[in-house]
Design an enzyme around this catalytic site. Structure first.
Site, PDB file in Angstrom:
ATOM      1  N   HIS A 174      -3.446   7.176   3.056  1.00 32.99           N
ATOM      2  CA  HIS A 174      -3.870   5.877   2.528  1.00 32.99           C
ATOM      3  C   HIS A 174      -5.217   5.518   3.135  1.00 32.99           C
ATOM      4  O   HIS A 174      -5.431   5.655   4.345  1.00 32.99           O
ATOM      5  CB  HIS A 174      -2.825   4.818   2.874  1.00 32.99           C
ATOM      6  CG  HIS A 174      -3.262   3.423   2.576  1.00 32.99           C
ATOM      7  ND1 HIS A 174      -3.867   3.058   1.397  1.00 32.99           N
ATOM      8  CD2 HIS A 174      -3.188   2.285   3.337  1.00 32.99           C
ATOM      9  CE1 HIS A 174      -4.141   1.768   1.423  1.00 32.99           C
ATOM     10  NE2 HIS A 174      -3.749   1.283   2.587  1.00 32.99           N
ATOM     11  N   ASN A 181     -10.240  -0.049   0.354  1.00 34.35           N
ATOM     12  CA  ASN A 181      -8.770   0.003   0.326  1.00 34.35           C
ATOM     13  C   ASN A 181      -8.291  -0.510  -1.033  1.00 34.35           C
ATOM     14  O   ASN A 181      -8.399  -1.692  -1.326  1.00 34.35           O
ATOM     15  CB  ASN A 181      -8.218  -0.860   1.461  1.00 34.35           C
ATOM     16  CG  ASN A 181      -6.702  -0.885   1.512  1.00 34.35           C
ATOM     17  OD1 ASN A 181      -6.023  -0.425   0.609  1.00 34.35           O
ATOM     18  ND2 ASN A 181      -6.158  -1.449   2.589  1.00 34.35           N
ATOM     19  N   CYS A 210       0.806  -1.222   0.000  1.00 32.46           N
ATOM     20  CA  CYS A 210       0.000   0.000   0.000  1.00 32.46           C
ATOM     21  C   CYS A 210       0.839   1.272   0.000  1.00 32.46           C
ATOM     22  O   CYS A 210       0.321   2.349  -0.298  1.00 32.46           O
ATOM     23  CB  CYS A 210      -0.940  -0.007   1.194  1.00 32.46           C
ATOM     24  SG  CYS A 210      -2.057  -1.432   1.238  1.00 32.46           S
TER      25      CYS A 210
END
Length: 319
Positions: A245, A276, A110
């Protein structure tokens, strides 16, 4: 000399899966997912490949930057869900958009977009490159266990991109790694060799220790941002926006509580609509803010990410 962002782009599949849709697959409901994760819906690919999404985000970024693919000197793609190990996503994007420059993939889960921006800054500072495309694409729906409500509710598919040129837009950055597979594991199987005798892990899809992931994420995001602001001499009132994020709303909320110098409303959020999307999360949100007219020339923007590796990063850029 570092970089300035010339343009941004993003793409998400048209097919949207709501929390109510997921309740038909696993023992969950909209209230449980919304309260614990903050996701209400996510875009899930029905036909698009990882490369398809990357190409669309890249083309939109090029259009936004006002340059052609021929003008690119380098393409860096970030992904943990590439369609093939080789050719990589970056190579296929280069082919599909008609560019004629080197291209490669970078994997930092990520945190990938921030790692790629730092990598691109190094290439640009050498003086041999003038235009770099960074594109992050993730088809997370293909690697999660859709019977595990602890993970399938979290993720979505999508891609984001940025075109970089020479400039002084990188004010400060910090990358970190805390290696290990005990908190987040995303396996790849290499067990076809008749001589391989090591025990094969039973983990075949994304595995997360939720409690430890939460602890690392909150610590990494809040500490990295505060340390970076202190080292760069940037005050909270100087920051226009924070692009974090989008892993979990509670993580973002706790992180911004621990950074009282920055007004909470400056933390941008779209996890409710995207879930996500791993390394695509930050550039998708950055593109949304850019196209919504919420970023202006001279603004100081903080990017922050964390993920498997364990990896994390924070970056202050001037628009």
């Amino acid at each position: 000399m570092s970089f300035k962002i010339l343009g941004t782009g993003s793409y998400a599949p048209e097919h949207v899966v709501t929390n109510d849709d997921l309740s038909a697959l696993v023992d969950t409901n909209d209230e449980w997912i919304t309260q614990r994760i903050g996701v209400r819906s996510r875009h899930i690919s029905e036909t698009e490949t990882n490369v398809d999404m990357a190409v669309k985000a890249a083309e939109r970024a090029l259009e936004n930057a006002g340059i052609s693919a021929d003008e690119l000197d380098l393409i860096i793609a970030t992904t943990i869900t590439g369609d093939t190990l080789s050719p990589g996503t970056g190579c296929m994007v280069q082919n599909r958009i008609g560019a004629h420059c080197p291209a490669f993939d970078l994997a930092a889960a990520c945190s990938g977009f921030l790692f790629a921006l730092e990598t691109a800054a190094g290439f640009l500072s050498r003086g041999a490159y003038n235009r770099v495309l960074v594109v992050s694409a993730e088809r997370m729906s293909g690697i999660i266990d859709w019977t595990d409500r602890g993970t399938c509710c979290i993720f979505g598919d999508g891609a984001g991109a940025a075109v970089l040129g020479k400039g002084d837009g990188l004010v400060a950055s910090h990358l970190m790694t805390k290696g290990g597979d005990d908190v987040i594991t995303i396996p790849t199987r290499y067990d076809r060799s008749p001589w391989y005798k090591n025990e094969i892990s039973e983990i075949t899809s994304v595995h997360m220790n939720g409690r430890e992931t939460y602890k690392f994420a909150v610590m990494a995001m809040s500490d990295n941002i505060k340390d970076l602001m202190a080292s760069a001499g940037v005050a909270g009132e100087d920051v226009a926006l924070v692009i974090p994020h989008q892993a979990n709303y509670r993580i973002i909320n706790e992180a911004r509580r621990r950074i009282p110098d920055i007004a909470p409303e400056k933390f941008c959020i779209n996890i409710d609509r995207y879930g996500n999307t791993s390394s695509a999360s930050v550039p998708i949100l950055l593109d949304e803010m850019n196209r919504a007219g919420k970023i202006h020339e001279g603004d100081l923007i903080i990017l922050a990410a964390f993920g498997g590796g364990l990896s994390a990063g924070a970056m202050i850029i001037r628009w």
